[in-house]
Write an enzyme that holds these catalytic residues in place. Structure first.
Site, short mmCIF file in Angstrom:
data_model
loop_
_atom_site.label_atom_id
_atom_site.label_comp_id
_atom_site.label_asym_id
_atom_site.label_seq_id
_atom_site.Cartn_x
_atom_site.Cartn_y
_atom_site.Cartn_z
N ASP A 1 -15.32 -19.83 -4.96
CA ASP A 1 -14.43 -20.33 -6.26
C ASP A 1 -15.25 -19.90 -7.27
O ASP A 1 -16.52 -19.57 -7.13
CB ASP A 1 -14.24 -21.89 -6.25
N PHE B 1 -18.06 -13.41 -8.22
CA PHE B 1 -19.39 -13.04 -8.32
C PHE B 1 -19.55 -12.28 -9.97
O PHE B 1 -21.00 -12.29 -10.14
CB PHE B 1 -19.90 -12.48 -7.11
N HIS C 1 -23.32 -17.22 2.31
CA HIS C 1 -23.10 -17.14 0.89
C HIS C 1 -24.34 -16.84 0.11
O HIS C 1 -25.34 -17.10 0.61
CB HIS C 1 -22.54 -18.44 0.27
N TYR D 1 -17.62 -19.37 -11.08
CA TYR D 1 -18.52 -19.97 -11.61
C TYR D 1 -18.05 -21.09 -12.27
O TYR D 1 -17.10 -20.95 -13.26
CB TYR D 1 -19.60 -19.14 -12.57
#
Length: 217
Positions: free
Chosen positions: A55, A68, A179, A57
């Site tokens: 999801d 990202f 991740h 930031y």
């Protein structure tokens, strides 16, 4: 891709939920104009690679609607992006990017930067999970999966890897790793070489490689 989805019940429910968040003075990211940016910035036929994250930031000034990515002027860069750039450097033997960080250079080459959930409440990761975004992402991934042209799916983290079972590996390639967040990067993201592996897969599929060092347009 978006027009048929706009008529779905879950999209109306999502819109109602976000409107309620605004009415209750809750801050969420990214700003409204960028929520669907990943899908709007790249037409389905042009997608060669999908990088699927978790999801957005959850701190101010970071989320821009591309998984990202953060604005080029954002300092310091988020830890997950720093780890991505470190792995990029180690994988391709190039300098660690220090300035550009909006990843629009990747998008321009056919990389879809998608999260499984497209909004998040400030300072509360995964706070908008199970509000309907997963149905939206399912629909997008189904559309990509059903495409005749092969795609390389890069799945980072357990939330992204849930899609592995639905991807037709007879047509498409999957590259997966933990991740890139500090909590999991040392559990297998570092050393996973996703960038060179993706380019090798693209070559095998008869497609042009991605110039990953081209961070921003």
């Amino acid at each position: 891709m978006l027009e048929p989805l706009s008529k779905q019940v879950f999209m109306a429910e999502l819109a109602e939920f976000l409107a309620s968040e605004e009415q209750n003075k809750k801050t969420f990211y990214p700003e409204s104009k960028n929520i669907l940016r990943a899908i709007k910035s790249l037409d389905l036929p042009k997608v060669k690679v999908v990088i699927l994250g978790q999801d957005p930031y959850h701190w101010p000034g970071q989320a821009i609607g591309l998984s990202f990515a953060v604005p080029n002027e954002c300092l310091p860069k988020p830890p997950s992006l720093k780890n991505i750039f470190k792995e990029l450097s180690d994988d391709l033997k190039i300098a660690v990017p220090t300035g550009a960080s909006d990843l629009t250079g990747w998008v321009a080459q056919g990389v879809l930067l998608l999260n499984t959930v497209l909004t998040v409440e400030a300072e509360k990761p995964l706070s908008h999970r199970d509000r309907g975004w997963e149905k939206f992402t399912d629909a997008i991934m189904d559309a990509l999966n059903s495409r005749n042209e092969p795609i390389v799916f890069v799945l980072w983290g357990s939330h992204a890897q849930k899609f592995k079972k639905t991807i037709d590996t007879k047509k498409h390639d999957i590259i997966e790793a933990p991740h890139p967040s500090p909590l999991s990067a040392y559990r297998g993201f570092f050393g996973s070489r996703p960038f060179s592996k993706t380019n090798a897969a693209l070559k095998r599929l008869g497609k042009s490689q991605i110039f990953w060092e081209r961070i921003s347009e």
